[in-house]
Design an enzyme around this catalytic site. Sequence first.
Site, mmCIF file in Angstrom:
data_model
loop_
_atom_site.group_PDB
_atom_site.id
_atom_site.type_symbol
_atom_site.label_atom_id
_atom_site.label_comp_id
_atom_site.label_asym_id
_atom_site.label_seq_id
_atom_site.Cartn_x
_atom_site.Cartn_y
_atom_site.Cartn_z
ATOM 1 N N GLY A 23 -0.414 -6.352 -1.651
ATOM 2 C CA GLY A 23 -0.042 -5.287 -0.732
ATOM 3 C C GLY A 23 -1.242 -4.407 -0.432
ATOM 4 N N GLY A 43 -2.353 -0.184 1.195
ATOM 5 C CA GLY A 43 -1.922 1.151 1.582
ATOM 6 C C GLY A 43 -3.090 1.969 2.065
ATOM 7 N N GLY A 96 -6.068 1.740 -0.662
ATOM 8 C CA GLY A 96 -6.701 0.522 -1.113
ATOM 9 C C GLY A 96 -5.828 -0.705 -0.969
ATOM 10 N N ASP A 150 4.245 12.130 -4.301
ATOM 11 C CA ASP A 150 4.452 11.087 -3.289
ATOM 12 C C ASP A 150 5.557 10.125 -3.707
ATOM 13 O OD1 ASP A 150 3.923 9.991 -0.805
ATOM 14 O OD2 ASP A 150 2.270 8.728 -1.494
#
Length: 416
Positions: free
Chosen positions: A63, A65, A68, A182
């Site tokens: 994945g 974001g 990174g 977050d």
Amino acid sequence: MAATVQPEQVVARVPSASNVSQVWDIDVPTMERFLQDLEKKNAVRFTAQQLCSFTNNYSKVLGSGGFGVVYGGQFPNGVKIAVKVLKKSLPHERAQRQFMAEVSTIGRTCHINLVRLYGFSYDHLMSAIVYEYMENGSLDKYLFNADAHGIDGNKLLDIAIGTAKGIAYLHEECQQRIIHYDIKPSNVLLDANFNPKVADFGLAKICNRENTHDSSIGYKGTPGYSAPEFLLNNYPITYKCDVYSFGMLLFEIVGRRRNARVGSIDSLDWFPKLVWEEYEKDELATMILSHGIEENDIERAKRMAVVALWCVQDSPEARPPMNAVVKMLEGGVEIMPPPKPFLYLFSVGINLLNPPIYTGNSSDNSTGNGTHSNWYKEHSTRIMDEYKIQVASSSQEKEDHGSSYAEEKSRSVDSS
């Protein structure tokens, strides 16, 4: 573990080499002291060559974001890992803060519902963080992707409770409070058994418990999940901003959809507002059924919805602490009716910046030892009820015995 790899036997390839710049040369002594402290806390410092070997030249992307790219890999002993390589395109100060925040906060924790840190790598070419591998990825793909394998309602409640326990640990059980900043579905990872673990501590901050609020300036978090005080400046920033974000995550678990579906401005489909409207009409069950929840999971989903309404109250002080949220989700207490949330959205003019008046007696620093009567009432258990009956019976027997003794003594006095 790391010593089994001979660095000279592999050729390191740094991901996205075209973006490499000398951004890690700032304040080198300070950074080295920071890294040495990490190693003392048993976080392993890997070399770039070792990470290249562990990830098979970064061949498997899990994945990506804003901070990174995450690659899959494994240690020589077969333990699977996730390696997050931070972007070098970030401004150097921001990149350094992100790296230090992530490894320093998660490096202090040890909880079943927090992702585990194995180690890190840091030099002038690259900066990376090594985590445990989570087989089922992040929660968002199960909530928002129709093609993904579904999760039943009971398991979704378990995921919500586990996530709440992880956040409660950060707030109340660590030596110093950690604010995540977050909380959202993409930052909740699921292991092979769909047990949740809170991840991505790039915005996190360690706070002394005696400090009632964070004096940091600037917006933090993700729009749609961040608490309104970041934008309105109507309240100080406290750890209760995580509670608000968790409430927004709960809405998405209940609805199995994103909270906001944007069409025209006049037709904004905002799920949290719909939940409140249906709650006011006492029609939450009907709404929940229409969102694909099975009938036998309705009560659990209703409980999550009401807890979410408490978590997103405008006033941080009105939001329950996460240890109270855990008890409310687990169902062993009676949840009190929440006040109307989102007043800041429905206000106009000067009222927008005036905080709603909250008359509760809760403290923003409340813990598990404090009173939670604003948010829930303890249920009487069968054992407690039996104990109360025994105490009442014993008291009545003593009272009756005392009365009989008094009457007998009175008759004796009269006869004499």
